[in-house]
Write an enzyme that holds these catalytic residues in place. Structure first.
Site, mmCIF file in Angstrom:
data_model
loop_
_atom_site.group_PDB
_atom_site.id
_atom_site.type_symbol
_atom_site.label_atom_id
_atom_site.label_comp_id
_atom_site.label_asym_id
_atom_site.label_seq_id
_atom_site.Cartn_x
_atom_site.Cartn_y
_atom_site.Cartn_z
ATOM 1 N N ASP A 96 54.307 17.765 -1.139
ATOM 2 C CA ASP A 96 52.884 17.841 -0.796
ATOM 3 C C ASP A 96 52.307 18.942 -1.678
ATOM 4 O O ASP A 96 52.515 20.129 -1.428
ATOM 5 C CB ASP A 96 52.754 18.183 0.701
ATOM 6 N N ASP A 97 51.634 18.498 -2.742
ATOM 7 C CA ASP A 97 51.097 19.445 -3.730
ATOM 8 C C ASP A 97 49.586 19.569 -3.518
ATOM 9 O O ASP A 97 49.139 20.368 -2.703
ATOM 10 C CB ASP A 97 51.475 18.947 -5.129
ATOM 11 N N ASP A 128 57.461 11.488 1.268
ATOM 12 C CA ASP A 128 57.296 11.832 -0.155
ATOM 13 C C ASP A 128 58.070 13.112 -0.430
ATOM 14 O O ASP A 128 58.484 13.803 0.510
ATOM 15 C CB ASP A 128 55.812 11.985 -0.511
ATOM 16 N N TRP A 145 56.606 25.298 -10.091
ATOM 17 C CA TRP A 145 56.997 23.942 -10.479
ATOM 18 C C TRP A 145 58.417 23.682 -9.981
ATOM 19 O O TRP A 145 59.355 24.379 -10.348
ATOM 20 C CB TRP A 145 56.908 23.736 -11.992
ATOM 21 N N ILE A 146 58.556 22.683 -9.133
ATOM 22 C CA ILE A 146 59.865 22.357 -8.570
ATOM 23 C C ILE A 146 60.572 21.394 -9.529
ATOM 24 O O ILE A 146 60.005 20.362 -9.898
ATOM 25 C CB ILE A 146 59.723 21.690 -7.176
ATOM 26 N N ARG A 183 47.820 17.188 -2.273
ATOM 27 C CA ARG A 183 47.634 16.357 -1.080
ATOM 28 C C ARG A 183 46.722 15.151 -1.342
ATOM 29 O O ARG A 183 46.448 14.359 -0.439
ATOM 30 C CB ARG A 183 47.066 17.211 0.076
ATOM 31 N N THR A 235 47.179 12.398 -3.329
ATOM 32 C CA THR A 235 47.894 11.119 -3.252
ATOM 33 C C THR A 235 48.309 10.817 -1.816
ATOM 34 O O THR A 235 48.190 9.688 -1.340
ATOM 35 C CB THR A 235 49.148 11.148 -4.159
HETATM 36 P P1 G4P Z 1 50.387 14.961 -3.237
HETATM 37 O O1 G4P Z 1 49.246 14.161 -2.710
HETATM 38 O O2 G4P Z 1 51.715 14.486 -2.676
HETATM 39 O O3 G4P Z 1 50.189 16.423 -3.099
HETATM 40 O O4 G4P Z 1 50.570 14.612 -4.745
HETATM 41 P P2 G4P Z 1 49.696 14.959 -6.017
HETATM 42 O O5 G4P Z 1 48.742 13.827 -6.218
HETATM 43 O O6 G4P Z 1 49.161 16.324 -5.964
HETATM 44 O O7 G4P Z 1 50.863 14.941 -7.061
HETATM 45 C C1 G4P Z 1 50.866 14.136 -8.154
HETATM 46 C C2 G4P Z 1 52.217 14.068 -8.830
HETATM 47 O O8 G4P Z 1 52.705 15.364 -9.170
HETATM 48 C C3 G4P Z 1 53.295 13.442 -7.951
HETATM 49 O O9 G4P Z 1 54.106 12.643 -8.785
HETATM 50 C C4 G4P Z 1 54.130 14.628 -7.520
HETATM 51 O O10 G4P Z 1 55.433 14.198 -7.254
HETATM 52 C C5 G4P Z 1 54.045 15.498 -8.745
HETATM 53 N N1 G4P Z 1 54.344 16.915 -8.483
HETATM 54 C C6 G4P Z 1 53.532 17.821 -7.925
HETATM 55 N N2 G4P Z 1 54.121 19.027 -7.887
HETATM 56 C C7 G4P Z 1 55.353 18.874 -8.424
HETATM 57 C C8 G4P Z 1 56.448 19.775 -8.680
HETATM 58 O O11 G4P Z 1 56.417 20.965 -8.372
HETATM 59 N N3 G4P Z 1 57.542 19.264 -9.276
HETATM 60 C C9 G4P Z 1 57.622 17.938 -9.647
HETATM 61 N N4 G4P Z 1 58.752 17.547 -10.234
HETATM 62 N N5 G4P Z 1 56.603 17.047 -9.431
HETATM 63 C C10 G4P Z 1 55.496 17.525 -8.821
HETATM 64 P P3 G4P Z 1 53.756 11.153 -9.088
HETATM 65 O O12 G4P Z 1 52.676 11.088 -10.095
HETATM 66 O O13 G4P Z 1 53.562 10.449 -7.797
HETATM 67 O O14 G4P Z 1 55.071 10.688 -9.774
HETATM 68 P P4 G4P Z 1 56.552 10.565 -9.247
HETATM 69 O O15 G4P Z 1 57.298 11.608 -10.009
HETATM 70 O O16 G4P Z 1 56.600 10.794 -7.776
HETATM 71 O O17 G4P Z 1 56.904 9.204 -9.637
HETATM 72 MG MG MG Z 2 55.579 11.760 -5.934
#
Ligand code: G4P
Ligand code: MG
Length: 175
Positions: free
Chosen positions: A100-101, A97, A154-155, A103, A105
């Site tokens: 890892d924000d 992925d 925020w990345i 965590r 998901t």
């Molecule tokens: P984790 O278990 O991997 O930590 O994921 P978490 O549920 O916390 O994150 C939910 C969504 O937030 C994920 O996208 C993740 O990519 C996105 N996200 C978290 N931090 C950042 C960040 O700093 N920058 C960006 N651009 N996205 C972030 P998702 O809902 O799975 O959507 P997708 O964009 O991967 O399709």
């Molecule tokens: Mg993601």
């Protein structure tokens, strides 16, 4: 509310981070049979990784946020692997992925994949945010790789950019 600090990254930087992480994975001795990418953020990192670790990529789709950007009770599968038994049972899986924000998901996905009885499973994320996590990496996971550890900002990934030249200017500090 204080404005969130944004960290912009280029494709070039990300490619190099993935290459470095691939070398760490290879050095660890973990040799996956299959890469599983979490969509959509994990797609591009997984594809770059395949340049260095040539394995088939399977993809899964999960969503944790609703249309109002509020977290759901639990992540939801929006797409899963078909013929999952034959593809995962007894295999070495590398889950990929982008970040890892919280965590949450990641934990959900790891536990779902573990139900299919892989021989071994590891996780690789491009970026691990340095923060208190709500999810945990299950004990069965033998390796955790992070390309880089970043502060909790925020990345801004290049694949989300509307204007890629502006993205690069921001990332390189030439604005
Ligand atoms: P984790 O278990 O991997 O930590 O994921 P978490 O549920 O916390 O994150 C939910 C969504 O937030 C994920 O996208 C993740 O990519 C996105 N996200 C978290 N931090 C950042 C960040 O700093 N920058 C960006 N651009 N996205 C972030 P998702 O809902 O799975 O959507 P997708 O964009 O991967 O399709
Ligand atoms: Mg993601």
């Amino acid at each position: 509310m204080a404005e969130v600090t944004k960290q912009y990254l280029t494709y070039n930087t990300i490619h190099k981070t993935v290459k470095k992480m691939a070398q760490t994975i290879i050095s660890s001795g973990f040799d996956p049979d299959v890469i599983v990418a979490i969509g959509t953020g994990g797609f591009i990192p997984a594809r770059i990784l395949k340049t260095f670790i040539t394995r088939p990529i399977l993809t899964v789709g999960l969503s944790y946020y609703d249309e109002n950007n509020q977290p759901k009770e639990a992540p939801e599968k929006i797409q899963w692997i078909d013929e999952v038994e034959t593809k995962l049972k007894g295999k070495r899986i590398l889950l990929v992925d982008e970040v890892d924000d919280s965590r949450v998901t990641l934990e959900y996905c790891l536990r779902e994949l573990l139900r299919h009885k892989p021989k071994e499973m590891a996780v690789a994320v491009l970026h691990n945010k340095n923060k208190v996590k709500r999810g945990v990496i299950p004990d069965e996971i033998t390796h955790y790789f992070a390309g880089e550890v970043l502060e909790d900002n925020w990345i801004c990934y290049p694949w989300d950019a509307d204007n890629i030249d502006e993205q690069d200017r921001q990332a390189l500090g030439h604005n």
